[in-house]
Design an enzyme around this catalytic site. Sequence first.
Site, PDB file in Angstrom:
ATOM      1  N   ARG A  76     -34.511  32.469 -36.505  1.00 47.80           N
ATOM      2  CA  ARG A  76     -35.622  32.625 -37.877  1.00 47.80           C
ATOM      3  C   ARG A  76     -35.709  30.584 -37.154  1.00 47.80           C
ATOM      4  O   ARG A  76     -36.565  30.324 -37.454  1.00 47.80           O
ATOM      5  CB  ARG A  76     -35.375  32.009 -38.893  1.00 47.80           C
ATOM      6  CG  ARG A  76     -35.963  33.512 -39.509  1.00 47.80           C
ATOM      7  CD  ARG A  76     -34.849  33.501 -40.979  1.00 47.80           C
ATOM      8  NE  ARG A  76     -36.085  34.469 -42.142  1.00 47.80           N
ATOM      9  CZ  ARG A  76     -35.514  35.621 -42.479  1.00 47.80           C
ATOM     10  NH1 ARG A  76     -34.342  36.590 -42.006  1.00 47.80           N
ATOM     11  NH2 ARG A  76     -36.542  36.108 -43.725  1.00 47.80           N
TER      12      ARG A  76
ATOM     13  N   LYS B 186     -44.010  44.378 -39.443  1.00 48.33           N
ATOM     14  CA  LYS B 186     -42.905  44.240 -38.309  1.00 48.33           C
ATOM     15  C   LYS B 186     -41.625  44.879 -38.151  1.00 48.33           C
ATOM     16  O   LYS B 186     -41.157  45.981 -37.617  1.00 48.33           O
ATOM     17  CB  LYS B 186     -42.230  42.742 -38.293  1.00 48.33           C
ATOM     18  CG  LYS B 186     -41.257  42.128 -37.673  1.00 48.33           C
ATOM     19  CD  LYS B 186     -41.500  40.947 -37.315  1.00 48.33           C
ATOM     20  CE  LYS B 186     -41.349  39.755 -38.784  1.00 48.33           C
ATOM     21  NZ  LYS B 186     -39.790  40.321 -39.638  1.00 48.33           N
TER      22      LYS B 186
ATOM     23  N   ARG C 190     -49.647  43.923 -53.026  1.00 52.59           N
ATOM     24  CA  ARG C 190     -48.318  44.953 -52.882  1.00 52.59           C
ATOM     25  C   ARG C 190     -48.240  44.999 -55.506  1.00 52.59           C
ATOM     26  O   ARG C 190     -48.314  43.973 -55.202  1.00 52.59           O
ATOM     27  CB  ARG C 190     -47.548  44.160 -52.183  1.00 52.59           C
ATOM     28  CG  ARG C 190     -45.773  44.716 -51.978  1.00 52.59           C
ATOM     29  CD  ARG C 190     -45.318  44.626 -51.377  1.00 52.59           C
ATOM     30  NE  ARG C 190     -44.349  42.591 -51.650  1.00 52.59           N
ATOM     31  CZ  ARG C 190     -44.318  42.283 -50.891  1.00 52.59           C
ATOM     32  NH1 ARG C 190     -43.880  43.218 -49.419  1.00 52.59           N
ATOM     33  NH2 ARG C 190     -43.739  41.084 -50.959  1.00 52.59           N
TER      34      ARG C 190
ATOM     35  N   ARG D 186     -46.318  30.108 -48.467  1.00 55.54           N
ATOM     36  CA  ARG D 186     -44.851  31.190 -48.122  1.00 55.54           C
ATOM     37  C   ARG D 186     -45.299  30.596 -46.268  1.00 55.54           C
ATOM     38  O   ARG D 186     -44.594  30.345 -45.987  1.00 55.54           O
ATOM     39  CB  ARG D 186     -45.061  32.168 -48.609  1.00 55.54           C
ATOM     40  CG  ARG D 186     -44.636  32.110 -49.269  1.00 55.54           C
ATOM     41  CD  ARG D 186     -43.606  33.294 -50.999  1.00 55.54           C
ATOM     42  NE  ARG D 186     -43.513  34.795 -49.804  1.00 55.54           N
ATOM     43  CZ  ARG D 186     -43.767  36.088 -50.056  1.00 55.54           C
ATOM     44  NH1 ARG D 186     -44.595  36.138 -50.912  1.00 55.54           N
ATOM     45  NH2 ARG D 186     -43.431  37.292 -49.471  1.00 55.54           N
TER      46      ARG D 186
END
Length: 258
Positions: free
Chosen positions: A119, A40, A158, A202
């Site tokens: 959000r 994003k 990552r 998550r």
Amino acid sequence: MSTQNDRIAWFLGGDVICRVQPRQLRPYRLVLLGPPGVGKGTQAELLGHHLGACHLSTGDAFRAAGAVDPCHRSPAILAAQEAMMRGELVSDDQVIAMVRERIPCLSCSGGFLLDGFPRTTVQARALDAMLEEQQVTLDTAIAYEMPIDEIVARLSGRRTCADCKAVYHVTACPPNEEGVCDLCNGRLVQRADDQPDAIRVRMHAYQENTRPLTDYYAGSGRLISISALGPPTEILERTLQGIAAHTANCPSVTPETL
Ligand code: AMP
């Protein structure tokens, strides 16, 4: 506010004046939605360049405020930072207050690309109210979508430098020497919340929270869903086509004309 903007008005809020003149005739006012790892932020930068609108991230504003002398932090920022330090989401009231302190950025004739806000549906309603107050309208909310397995693969690869915090990816952006930072020779580590199981937790939490938000925008005919698979330029092209189809009154928005 527009391209090349240092986003000073967004970072500092209050009566700070943005000195960059918008370069385009038609401002684009967009909300960007999508889970962590979906790309994003990259799309926000590319869209900012193509549409001339300013990338306004609430997370960036909170982080930037951390560098400001505490005496000059607004009450909304101070309260929000306490929540962030506890690793929590900032309360709706505090985020809304922080955005309200920056309300000129919403009515800027350069438009905006909101990232990380809203959000929740409470925040989305508050945004609509602030836009109405400023007599501007949101063009659309763009929801970037990606299968959960792909997100897990991206985030679990990552690696972050324990010293300078530079970010790598084991396959997409590997360091020259495995496990060692190219910039400072620091040790590369995997964040605890980037472990596959933690990522799935998550993601499920994210989906639960954002479903009502996408429903909110879909219900008022303002949602565009875009696949976030593929190279950034392809995703950008899909996004621009989606915006062009959605804002049919504005034929200038096509990849060819930008
Ligand atoms: P981000 O960079 O968008 O992931 O945001 C970083 C942190 O800032 C989040 O983990 C939250 O603590 C806080 N934050 C940013 N935007 C919001 C929001 N709209 N609502 C609640 N908390 C937020």
